[in-house]
Design an enzyme around this catalytic site. Structure first.
Site, PDB file in Angstrom:
ATOM      1  N   LYS A   1       2.993 -15.249   1.773  1.00 18.00           N
ATOM      2  CA  LYS A   1       3.298 -16.107   0.621  1.00 18.00           C
ATOM      3  C   LYS A   1       4.812 -16.284   0.568  1.00 18.00           C
ATOM      4  O   LYS A   1       5.497 -15.768  -0.329  1.00 18.00           O
ATOM      5  CB  LYS A   1       2.781 -15.454  -0.672  1.00 18.00           C
TER       6      LYS A   1
ATOM      7  N   TYR B   1       0.822  -1.208   0.000  1.00 16.96           N
ATOM      8  CA  TYR B   1       0.000   0.000   0.000  1.00 16.96           C
ATOM      9  C   TYR B   1       0.862   1.266   0.000  1.00 16.96           C
ATOM     10  O   TYR B   1       0.459   2.286  -0.556  1.00 16.96           O
ATOM     11  CB  TYR B   1      -0.924   0.034   1.231  1.00 16.96           C
TER      12      TYR B   1
ATOM     13  N   ASP C   1      -3.018 -17.894   0.061  1.00 18.09           N
ATOM     14  CA  ASP C   1      -4.024 -18.461  -0.849  1.00 18.09           C
ATOM     15  C   ASP C   1      -4.758 -19.621  -0.171  1.00 18.09           C
ATOM     16  O   ASP C   1      -5.986 -19.728  -0.241  1.00 18.09           O
ATOM     17  CB  ASP C   1      -3.401 -18.883  -2.197  1.00 18.09           C
TER      18      ASP C   1
ATOM     19  N   ASP D   1     -12.532  -9.108   3.560  1.00 14.83           N
ATOM     20  CA  ASP D   1     -13.779  -9.078   2.785  1.00 14.83           C
ATOM     21  C   ASP D   1     -14.396 -10.474   2.708  1.00 14.83           C
ATOM     22  O   ASP D   1     -15.614 -10.632   2.789  1.00 14.83           O
ATOM     23  CB  ASP D   1     -13.531  -8.554   1.358  1.00 14.83           C
TER      24      ASP D   1
ATOM     25  N   ASP E   1      -6.577  -7.048   3.540  1.00 18.75           N
ATOM     26  CA  ASP E   1      -7.681  -6.375   2.854  1.00 18.75           C
ATOM     27  C   ASP E   1      -8.594  -7.409   2.198  1.00 18.75           C
ATOM     28  O   ASP E   1      -9.809  -7.400   2.383  1.00 18.75           O
ATOM     29  CB  ASP E   1      -7.100  -5.414   1.803  1.00 18.75           C
TER      30      ASP E   1
HETATM   31  C1  IPM Z   1     -10.578  -1.312   3.369  1.00 18.48           C
HETATM   32  C2  IPM Z   1     -10.772  -0.641   2.050  1.00 18.48           C
HETATM   33  C3  IPM Z   1      -9.619   0.308   1.776  1.00 18.48           C
HETATM   34  C4  IPM Z   1      -8.362  -0.518   1.669  1.00 18.48           C
HETATM   35  C5  IPM Z   1      -9.802   1.209   0.543  1.00 18.48           C
HETATM   36  C6  IPM Z   1     -11.066   2.033   0.617  1.00 18.48           C
HETATM   37  C7  IPM Z   1      -8.599   2.104   0.334  1.00 18.48           C
HETATM   38  O1  IPM Z   1     -10.929  -1.584   1.046  1.00 18.48           O
HETATM   39  O2  IPM Z   1     -10.445  -0.587   4.386  1.00 18.48           O
HETATM   40  O3  IPM Z   1     -10.575  -2.529   3.415  1.00 18.48           O
HETATM   41  O4  IPM Z   1      -8.022  -1.041   0.598  1.00 18.48           O
HETATM   42  O5  IPM Z   1      -7.684  -0.648   2.690  1.00 18.48           O
HETATM   43 MG    MG Z   2     -11.022  -3.594   1.753  1.00 20.34          MG
END
Ligand code: IPM
Ligand code: MG
Length: 369
Positions: free
Chosen positions: A193, A142, A226, A254, A250
């Site tokens: 990884k 990042y 993975d 999700d 990240d």
């Molecule tokens: C998160 C989001 C952020 C990230 C974006 C909005 C920059 O996806 O907080 O998970 O990638 O960290």
């Molecule tokens: Mg995210």
């Protein structure tokens, strides 16, 4: 009674709608004498860009530095697709994380029994799930340099991002994970990884050494990122605390969010180092979900991740674990009573709006106060 200084940054899309429900919870806590807040408000993301051409203004950054906790909604949306890269909405969030040095991102994924049918996975796989993803938040790909697109001059361009981790960054996030595990089910799964990445080799070495030196009482296992993604949907209850880098964290968070029924359920805390002099730490609390521009303005967004993030602020910034527990219990009670926003409506007895859910949580808080 201590006064807690909050900066509210609702942001874009559904951010302001879900933030309004947090304000109701804060107002109730204040009115009932449980806590006292001094509240500032600012702009971030596209709304900040529209107002002053920046993803967050210097004065709002100043407010963030001065706050005990920043409560953040969401940023982004198609309206700002064409804005320059360095002032795009996400840049506001990334600057907050970097400048406040919020290296530790805690993303708990809890599947309330009442929501097990809203998950895309079978009830027995997710029911009772309680895992904590600890994501490194100020390093890795990042922020690594170089980060650029260069023109190779032959009609070709080259996009470059740099994945980079130093020992101290891996150690301090590792410590957060081990400390949390000791208060939970005492197990850490570290993920990278190392089979293809040098930063993964170092990550693995540093976590292994830290474990041996300071946390041998905690169970440690390593899973390639993975494979961990696969295990998260195959058998997620094997995990307690997962510690991983910025990018893997990240993605994996999700995935974890969907185990809980909806992205609208997952709160998060982003924490800095504890200041040795003041004993305080900088902190930002945000839902894992984004700005959801497709449903923005309709009053149907789920405010639970945002309210849960506020509960985490009470716990991690203010040491008010009992208030955090009460907020989380109120959410569980509302869900158990069959109230649902549209995103989790499987098994609903009543589908409510964003405001309806916020009101119900406040009513549940009131009922058990
Ligand atoms: C998160 C989001 C952020 C990230 C974006 C909005 C920059 O996806 O907080 O998970 O990638 O960290
Ligand atoms: Mg995210």
């Amino acid at each position: 009674m201590a006064t807690y200084k909050l900066l509210l940054l609702p942001g874009d899309g559904i951010g302001p709608e879900v933030m309004a429900e947090v304000e109701k919870v804060a107002a109730f806590l204040q009115a009932s004498g449980a806590a006292q807040f001094e509240i500032e408000r600012g702009l971030v993301g596209g709304s900040a860009y529209d107002a002053h051409g920046q993803a967050i203004s210097e004065s709002d950054m100043g407010l963030a530095q001065a706050a005990d906790a920043v409560i953040f909604g969401a940023v982004g949306g198609p309206k700002w697709d064409g804005v320059p890269y360095d002032v795009r909405p996400e840049a506001g969030l990334l600057r907050l994380r970097k400048d406040l040095k919020l290296f530790a991102n805690l993303r708990p994924a809890i599947c309330y029994p009442a929501l097990a049918d809203a998950s895309s996975l079978k009830r027995e796989i997710v029911e009772g799930l309680d895992i904590m993803i600890v994501r490194e938040l100020t390093g890795g790909v990042y922020f690594g340099e170089p980060k650029q697109i260069i023109d190779l001059g032959n009609g070709q361009k080259r996009g470059i991002d740099t994945q980079v981790y130093d020992t101290f960054e891996i150690e301090r996030i590792g410590r957060v994970a081990f400390e949390l595990a000791r208060k939970r089910r005492n197990k850490v799964t570290s993920s990278e990884k190392r089979n293809v990445m040098k930063s993964g080799v170092l990550w693995n070495e540093v976590i292994t050494a830290l474990h041996k030196r300071e946390y041998a009482d905690v169970e440690l296992e390593h899973q390639l990122a993975d494979a961990l993604g696969m295990q998260l949907v195959r058998w997620p209850k094997q995990f307690d605390v997962i510690v991983t880098d910025n990018l893997f964290g990240d993605m994996l968070s999700d995935v974890a969010a969907m185990l809980t029924g909806s992205l609208g359920m997952l709160p998060s805390a982003s924490l800095g180092e504890v200041d040795k002099v003041t004993g305080k730490r900088k902190a930002l609390y945000e839902p894992v979900h984004g700005s959801a521009p497709d449903i923005a303005g309709k009053g149907i967004a789920n405010p639970i991740a945002m309210i849960g993030s506020f509960a985490m602020a009470m716990r991690y910034s203010f040491g008010q674990g009992a208030i955090a527990d009460a907020i989380e219990k109120a959410v569980a009670d509302v869900l158990a009573a069959g109230l649902r926003t549209a995103d989790i409506k499987a098994g609903a007895t009543k589908v409510v709006s964003t405001a309806g859910m916020g009101d119900a949580v406040v009513a549940a808080l009131k009922a058990s106060a």
